[in-house]
Write a protein that holds these residues in place. Structure first.
Motif, PDB file in Angstrom:
ATOM      1  N   ALA A   1      11.209   8.382  -5.410  1.00 17.24           N
ATOM      2  CA  ALA A   1      11.681   8.427  -4.027  1.00 17.24           C
ATOM      3  C   ALA A   1      11.473   9.840  -3.476  1.00 17.24           C
ATOM      4  O   ALA A   1      11.652  10.829  -4.199  1.00 17.24           O
ATOM      5  CB  ALA A   1      13.161   8.062  -3.966  1.00 17.24           C
ATOM      6  N   TYR A   2      11.101   9.930  -2.201  1.00 21.38           N
ATOM      7  CA  TYR A   2      10.975  11.253  -1.572  1.00 21.38           C
ATOM      8  C   TYR A   2      12.292  12.015  -1.660  1.00 21.38           C
ATOM      9  O   TYR A   2      12.316  13.244  -1.732  1.00 21.38           O
ATOM     10  CB  TYR A   2      10.525  11.105  -0.117  1.00 21.38           C
ATOM     11  N   SER A   3      13.411  11.260  -1.676  1.00 22.11           N
ATOM     12  CA  SER A   3      14.726  11.905  -1.705  1.00 22.11           C
ATOM     13  C   SER A   3      14.982  12.654  -3.019  1.00 22.11           C
ATOM     14  O   SER A   3      15.925  13.443  -3.114  1.00 22.11           O
ATOM     15  CB  SER A   3      15.827  10.850  -1.494  1.00 22.11           C
TER      16      SER A   3
ATOM     17  N   THR B   1       0.775   9.547  -5.313  1.00 17.06           N
ATOM     18  CA  THR B   1      -0.124   8.820  -4.395  1.00 17.06           C
ATOM     19  C   THR B   1       0.707   7.956  -3.451  1.00 17.06           C
ATOM     20  O   THR B   1       1.705   7.362  -3.878  1.00 17.06           O
ATOM     21  CB  THR B   1      -1.064   7.891  -5.199  1.00 17.06           C
ATOM     22  N   ASP B   2       0.312   7.901  -2.173  1.00 22.45           N
ATOM     23  CA  ASP B   2       1.029   7.035  -1.233  1.00 22.45           C
ATOM     24  C   ASP B   2       0.087   6.587  -0.103  1.00 22.45           C
ATOM     25  O   ASP B   2      -0.992   7.156   0.083  1.00 22.45           O
ATOM     26  CB  ASP B   2       2.242   7.781  -0.639  1.00 22.45           C
ATOM     27  N   SER B   3       0.542   5.553   0.623  1.00 21.05           N
ATOM     28  CA  SER B   3      -0.131   5.069   1.845  1.00 21.05           C
ATOM     29  C   SER B   3      -1.632   4.859   1.637  1.00 21.05           C
ATOM     30  O   SER B   3      -2.463   5.428   2.361  1.00 21.05           O
ATOM     31  CB  SER B   3       0.109   6.045   3.000  1.00 21.05           C
TER      32      SER B   3
ATOM     33  N   PRO C   1       0.801  -1.238   0.000  1.00 24.44           N
ATOM     34  CA  PRO C   1       0.000   0.000   0.000  1.00 24.44           C
ATOM     35  C   PRO C   1       0.828   1.281   0.000  1.00 24.44           C
ATOM     36  O   PRO C   1       0.335   2.338  -0.367  1.00 24.44           O
ATOM     37  CB  PRO C   1      -0.798  -0.104   1.301  1.00 24.44           C
ATOM     38  N   SER C   2       2.109   1.152   0.382  1.00 21.82           N
ATOM     39  CA  SER C   2       2.959   2.341   0.478  1.00 21.82           C
ATOM     40  C   SER C   2       4.043   2.355  -0.601  1.00 21.82           C
ATOM     41  O   SER C   2       4.931   3.210  -0.579  1.00 21.82           O
ATOM     42  CB  SER C   2       3.580   2.421   1.881  1.00 21.82           C
ATOM     43  N   PHE C   3       3.961   1.389  -1.532  1.00 20.18           N
ATOM     44  CA  PHE C   3       4.890   1.343  -2.673  1.00 20.18           C
ATOM     45  C   PHE C   3       6.349   1.234  -2.241  1.00 20.18           C
ATOM     46  O   PHE C   3       7.247   1.710  -2.929  1.00 20.18           O
ATOM     47  CB  PHE C   3       4.676   2.564  -3.582  1.00 20.18           C
ATOM     48  N   GLU C   4       6.567   0.615  -1.083  1.00 23.78           N
ATOM     49  CA  GLU C   4       7.943   0.436  -0.601  1.00 23.78           C
ATOM     50  C   GLU C   4       8.582  -0.802  -1.209  1.00 23.78           C
ATOM     51  O   GLU C   4       9.809  -0.914  -1.255  1.00 23.78           O
ATOM     52  CB  GLU C   4       7.943   0.330   0.932  1.00 23.78           C
ATOM     53  N   ASN C   5       7.744  -1.754  -1.650  1.00 25.21           N
ATOM     54  CA  ASN C   5       8.263  -2.978  -2.262  1.00 25.21           C
ATOM     55  C   ASN C   5       8.380  -2.763  -3.767  1.00 25.21           C
ATOM     56  O   ASN C   5       7.386  -2.808  -4.498  1.00 25.21           O
ATOM     57  CB  ASN C   5       7.303  -4.145  -1.940  1.00 25.21           C
TER      58      ASN C   5
ATOM     59  N   GLY D   1       5.202   8.110   8.394  1.00 24.78           N
ATOM     60  CA  GLY D   1       4.989   6.692   8.116  1.00 24.78           C
ATOM     61  C   GLY D   1       4.913   6.341   6.643  1.00 24.78           C
ATOM     62  O   GLY D   1       4.583   5.209   6.296  1.00 24.78           O
ATOM     63  N   ALA D   2       5.218   7.312   5.762  1.00 18.29           N
ATOM     64  CA  ALA D   2       5.054   7.072   4.315  1.00 18.29           C
ATOM     65  C   ALA D   2       6.247   6.361   3.688  1.00 18.29           C
ATOM     66  O   ALA D   2       6.193   6.001   2.512  1.00 18.29           O
ATOM     67  CB  ALA D   2       4.789   8.383   3.586  1.00 18.29           C
ATOM     68  N   GLY D   3       7.315   6.162   4.461  1.00 18.69           N
ATOM     69  CA  GLY D   3       8.466   5.429   3.936  1.00 18.69           C
ATOM     70  C   GLY D   3       9.290   6.255   2.962  1.00 18.69           C
ATOM     71  O   GLY D   3       9.369   7.486   3.077  1.00 18.69           O
ATOM     72  N   ASP D   4       9.882   5.570   1.962  1.00 15.01           N
ATOM     73  CA  ASP D   4      10.821   6.219   1.047  1.00 15.01           C
ATOM     74  C   ASP D   4      10.247   6.534  -0.331  1.00 15.01           C
ATOM     75  O   ASP D   4      10.793   7.358  -1.060  1.00 15.01           O
ATOM     76  CB  ASP D   4      12.045   5.304   0.847  1.00 15.01           C
ATOM     77  N   ARG D   5       9.176   5.832  -0.719  1.00 12.11           N
ATOM     78  CA  ARG D   5       8.727   5.952  -2.114  1.00 12.11           C
ATOM     79  C   ARG D   5       7.223   6.208  -2.221  1.00 12.11           C
ATOM     80  O   ARG D   5       6.458   5.997  -1.270  1.00 12.11           O
ATOM     81  CB  ARG D   5       9.065   4.678  -2.890  1.00 12.11           C
ATOM     82  N   TYR D   6       6.796   6.643  -3.413  1.00 11.95           N
ATOM     83  CA  TYR D   6       5.369   6.867  -3.701  1.00 11.95           C
ATOM     84  C   TYR D   6       5.116   6.615  -5.183  1.00 11.95           C
ATOM     85  O   TYR D   6       6.035   6.625  -6.004  1.00 11.95           O
ATOM     86  CB  TYR D   6       4.950   8.287  -3.298  1.00 11.95           C
ATOM     87  N   TRP D   7       3.847   6.389  -5.530  1.00  7.77           N
ATOM     88  CA  TRP D   7       3.439   6.150  -6.927  1.00  7.77           C
ATOM     89  C   TRP D   7       3.340   7.495  -7.630  1.00  7.77           C
ATOM     90  O   TRP D   7       2.854   8.467  -7.032  1.00  7.77           O
ATOM     91  CB  TRP D   7       2.076   5.447  -6.901  1.00  7.77           C
TER      92      TRP D   7
HETATM   93 CA   LIG Z   1       5.545   5.085   0.584  1.00  3.47          CA
END
Ligand SMILES: [Ca+2]
Ligand SMILES: [Ca+2]
Length: 247
Positions: free
Chosen positions: A63-65, A210-212, A41-45, A75-81
């Motif tokens: 990547a957010y970076s 889009t994320d989470s 759901p958070s696109f981390e994989n 809590g959104a991790g490192d990546r998003y769609w």
């Molecule tokens: Ca994410």
């Protein structure tokens, strides 16, 4: 006479649902309540190319970076769609979906009107371009016909997000969550989750960030069944005692 009395008592218990016939076992496993049913759901994989697992269609992530947006939500991790690149310079849409969520084994509760859903997701965009995404949940019957749809995110929602200076862009878009909830329609057998990203004219990238994504079903309580059952048994017992006493 005693047999007849027992038979009447059993019939009365059946009538109040205490001796309900046992349903044939189903092969489907009931979807858990109060848990996010979205895969990845958070696109981390993602694979080495940043393509999200468990999704099909447009699966590109950022990547957010890379600093295309405001700060990552908690809590959104490192990546998003984001949608995808190399799209013609015109208004166009791109989508991703995943295997439908199987609710076939939750049918009794759904058809009793006891199951409600919560759908939410975080959204952003590339600066002030106006690209946006919509996440939808389509409730489908056993023949995969739509019984209704819930959605979060919209062009207006993204246009209303704050514009922030992220140190790279003075006009980066911030992130915010959109949420909706309601009753799962009677007859629902599965739920199809889909993201549709739409780009405005200008640029070749769909930036419907889009994320989470979170989709859950919850079971509404019913009036204390044990209390009702005890009251029914008590009533029947009293009736039986009176009946026997009269004889
Ligand atoms: Ca994410
Ligand atoms: Ca764009």
């Amino acid at each position: 006479m005693r047999t007849n009395w027992l038979r009447s008592f059993a019939r009365a218990l059946l009538a109040v649902g205490l001796l309900a016939p046992v349903a044939a076992p189903s092969t489907a496993v009931a979807a858990p309540y109060d848990a996010n049913l979205v895969l990845n759901p958070s696109f981390e994989n993602v694979d080495g190319g940043g393509n999200a697992a468990d999704w099909s269609g447009a699966v590109d992530t950022y990547a957010y970076s890379q600093s295309y947006t405001g700060a990552a939500p908690a809590g959104a991790g490192d990546r998003y769609w984001f949608g995808g690149a190399g799209i013609a310079d015109e208004v166009s849409s791109i989508s991703a979906s995943q295997s439908p969520i199987d609710l076939s084994a939750n049918a009794a509760e759904i058809n009793a009107g006891r199951v409600r859903y919560d759908l939410s997701a975080f959204f952003s965009s590339y600066r002030t371009q106006g690209d946006y995404a919509v996440v939808s949940a389509t409730f489908r019957d056993a023949g995969n016909a739509s019984l209704g749809q819930a959605s979060v995110g919209s062009e207006a929602f993204v246009a209303g997000l704050p514009v922030v200076d992220n140190g790279v862009y003075i006009d980066a878009r911030g992130w915010a969550s959109d949420a909706t909830s309601g009753l799962v329609p009677a007859g629902t057998n599965s739920v199809l989750l889909e993201i549709v990203g739409t780009k405005t004219a200008g640029g070749a990238v769909v930036d419907g960030y889009t994320d989470s994504i979170d989709f859950q079903v919850h079971l509404n309580p019913i009036p204390e069944p044990s209390a009702l059952a005890l009251a029914a048994i008590g009533g029947l017992g009293l009736a039986a005692w009176r009946f026997r006493k009269r004889r």
